[in-house]
Design an enzyme around this catalytic site. Sequence first.
Site, mmCIF file in Angstrom:
data_model
loop_
_atom_site.group_PDB
_atom_site.id
_atom_site.type_symbol
_atom_site.label_atom_id
_atom_site.label_comp_id
_atom_site.label_asym_id
_atom_site.label_seq_id
_atom_site.Cartn_x
_atom_site.Cartn_y
_atom_site.Cartn_z
ATOM 1 N N LYS A 189 -9.474 28.147 46.180
ATOM 2 C CA LYS A 189 -9.008 27.110 45.245
ATOM 3 C C LYS A 189 -10.083 26.960 44.168
ATOM 4 C CE LYS A 189 -9.104 23.227 44.050
ATOM 5 N NZ LYS A 189 -9.477 22.824 42.657
ATOM 6 N N GLU A 192 -9.831 23.489 38.628
ATOM 7 C CA GLU A 192 -8.693 23.442 37.695
ATOM 8 C C GLU A 192 -9.155 23.458 36.237
ATOM 9 O OE1 GLU A 192 -9.854 21.212 39.691
ATOM 10 O OE2 GLU A 192 -9.360 19.143 39.172
ATOM 11 N N CYS A 297 -26.426 23.885 38.712
ATOM 12 C CA CYS A 297 -26.946 23.017 39.769
ATOM 13 C C CYS A 297 -28.430 23.287 40.002
ATOM 14 C CB CYS A 297 -26.163 23.201 41.046
ATOM 15 S SG CYS A 297 -26.384 24.834 41.708
HETATM 16 P P1 NAD Z 1 -16.312 18.340 41.280
HETATM 17 O O1 NAD Z 1 -16.891 17.767 42.518
HETATM 18 O O2 NAD Z 1 -15.718 17.415 40.287
HETATM 19 O O3 NAD Z 1 -15.157 19.390 41.630
HETATM 20 C C1 NAD Z 1 -15.359 20.460 42.519
HETATM 21 C C2 NAD Z 1 -14.050 20.846 43.172
HETATM 22 O O4 NAD Z 1 -13.570 19.747 43.941
HETATM 23 C C3 NAD Z 1 -12.935 21.216 42.200
HETATM 24 O O5 NAD Z 1 -12.283 22.356 42.714
HETATM 25 C C4 NAD Z 1 -12.021 20.000 42.201
HETATM 26 O O6 NAD Z 1 -10.665 20.353 42.047
HETATM 27 C C5 NAD Z 1 -12.247 19.389 43.566
HETATM 28 N N1 NAD Z 1 -12.179 17.919 43.573
HETATM 29 C C6 NAD Z 1 -12.654 17.090 42.602
HETATM 30 N N2 NAD Z 1 -12.483 15.804 42.956
HETATM 31 C C7 NAD Z 1 -11.894 15.824 44.172
HETATM 32 C C8 NAD Z 1 -11.468 14.793 45.077
HETATM 33 N N3 NAD Z 1 -11.614 13.528 44.777
HETATM 34 N N4 NAD Z 1 -10.893 15.182 46.234
HETATM 35 C C9 NAD Z 1 -10.752 16.481 46.551
HETATM 36 N N5 NAD Z 1 -11.142 17.479 45.732
HETATM 37 C C10 NAD Z 1 -11.705 17.169 44.561
HETATM 38 O O7 NAD Z 1 -17.472 19.221 40.612
HETATM 39 P P2 NAD Z 1 -17.489 19.928 39.188
HETATM 40 O O8 NAD Z 1 -17.601 18.888 38.129
HETATM 41 O O9 NAD Z 1 -16.416 20.943 39.087
HETATM 42 O O10 NAD Z 1 -18.851 20.748 39.276
HETATM 43 C C11 NAD Z 1 -20.104 20.207 38.928
HETATM 44 C C12 NAD Z 1 -20.862 19.739 40.137
HETATM 45 O O11 NAD Z 1 -21.053 20.820 41.031
HETATM 46 C C13 NAD Z 1 -22.260 19.237 39.806
HETATM 47 O O12 NAD Z 1 -22.491 18.065 40.549
HETATM 48 C C14 NAD Z 1 -23.167 20.373 40.261
HETATM 49 O O13 NAD Z 1 -24.475 19.979 40.618
HETATM 50 C C15 NAD Z 1 -22.413 20.853 41.459
HETATM 51 N N6 NAD Z 1 -22.782 22.223 41.817
HETATM 52 C C16 NAD Z 1 -23.559 22.389 42.927
HETATM 53 C C17 NAD Z 1 -23.957 23.654 43.301
HETATM 54 C C18 NAD Z 1 -24.820 23.857 44.513
HETATM 55 O O14 NAD Z 1 -25.037 24.981 44.885
HETATM 56 N N7 NAD Z 1 -25.317 22.811 45.146
HETATM 57 C C19 NAD Z 1 -23.554 24.764 42.545
HETATM 58 C C20 NAD Z 1 -22.745 24.554 41.425
HETATM 59 C C21 NAD Z 1 -22.371 23.269 41.064
#
Ligand code: NAD
Length: 498
Positions: A189, A192, A297
Amino acid sequence: MEKRVSASAVAETESMVEVKNYIGGKWVSSSTSKWQDVNNPATGRPIGRVPFSTAGEVDAAVKAAKEAFPAWRATPPLERSRYFFRLKELMEDDLENIARTVTRENGKTIDDARGSVRRAIENVEVVTGIPSLMMGYNLEDGAGRNIDEEVIRQPLGVFTAICPFNFPAMVPFWFLPYAVACGNTFVLKPSEQVPLTQQRIFSQIDKVGFPPGVINLVNGGREAVDCLLDHPDIVGVSFVGSTPVAKYIYKRAAENGKRVQAQGGAKNVLVVMPDANYEKAIPNILGSCFGAAGQRCLAGSLIVAVGDAYGEVKRRLTEATAKMKVGNGLEPDTDMGPVISKEAKERILGYIDVGVKEGAELLFDGRQVKVEGHPDGFYVGPTIFDKVTPDMRIAREEIFGPVVGVIQAKDLDEALSIIASSPYGNSGSIYTESGKAAREFRYRAPVGNVGINIGVAAPMAYFPFSGQKSSFFGSHHGQGRDAIDFFTERKVVITRWL
Ligand code: NAD
């Protein structure tokens, strides 16, 4: 303060892509009534439409994966590895197109995008060695005289990965190749916000000819995620994204009896010691803080300058930042592209206002940046705050944009205590010529990925992508040996022949 901006002449030839799911070896259009535009952040214009797939569509993907599992599991590891040799070749051949898709939907510079696709391919390269990686171990007479004992690794069933926007090609490949090479089947997944890159990569996966159902793709948001978390036929969940969602995923999937690895957000500190090699350190720090518009990240978001490093870092960093060119990532001379969305831009600008209200001083203000030819792009210029204190919101919270704060510390002890006070523990770096200081930092910094004179300490495919505290929930990280442990069960067999 005047900014150098790019006069964009990048032709937009792209047409709107309607994103599809890939289920049971076939491309399928979603029947949902809920769709969202996929925007090119550089122009602010839509380049695709992504479906919020229905529960029935998620279920169909899991069902296809479940049906494919017994035969795939029975396919010898050496044969499974050959599929990945083929996938590597196809991804190499398509690398430039995949990278351009990454830039078009995510905004990062084309060089950065190419590097991220290379990292995805490296994970494929590693799993071509799955016959060796998956071996167990044994001990003759291990359980007594004439009684042998061994551990074998077995795949478990259907795994899923839920991915963030910032690495559309690479992050899914921290999981997919390992899960599948180990003999599991898979449902991906993507975010989006960036679903187009995996459309392109899955067209290569389709060409490889994996048996139908071994690798599936469903697009969507929260509803699709909840279906995956609750689905009785999903055995394990990999997640990368923000900390609040990581916590939610970890809890809900674990409650449903699944294995979970959930990587969360970050607030990474770069410590500069007075004896640092500034010539080398400053470009490295600049890349860490402003590369991918601060949306990595592993991005540096706080610089802790120790003793005399304080004045030197501020002066050199401001000078170097003034030379940065903000623009469309497809233009080769762009140093920094846009942020992902209008909402992200507003959130980041809001944080800059917070920093000003908290009393931090702007050394470099990116709020007014304009990019010629792209009035609707989601641009925020590089921003540097001075006089930041560890208790400020801009020092504690993840901004996830091109905003960095400088803090002065009297010594390494104080720098380490600033890192320790953060709720996050993704990565931390030290710039120094002293082996003693570097060792002290490595020993004490409560972070998962440590950089010594390296601002983005990104583990290679054969090492785990570590993370601690609120940056990671689980026991096995993505990539490396951890991945093999996460995607297999260890079975112990004790044998006596009478
Ligand atoms: P996000 O948490 O908004 O979304 C990530 C995924 O979760 C998406 O596929 C989204 O559809 C899903 N999602 C979002 N809200 C949800 C909910 N309430 N319930 C269920 N699913 C949900 O993250 P983002 O904005 O896409 O990415 C940025 C974040 O990712 C930053 O916080 C960054 O630090 C983190 N990140 C961490 C790493 C790591 O290795 N630790 C690597 C890359 C990015």
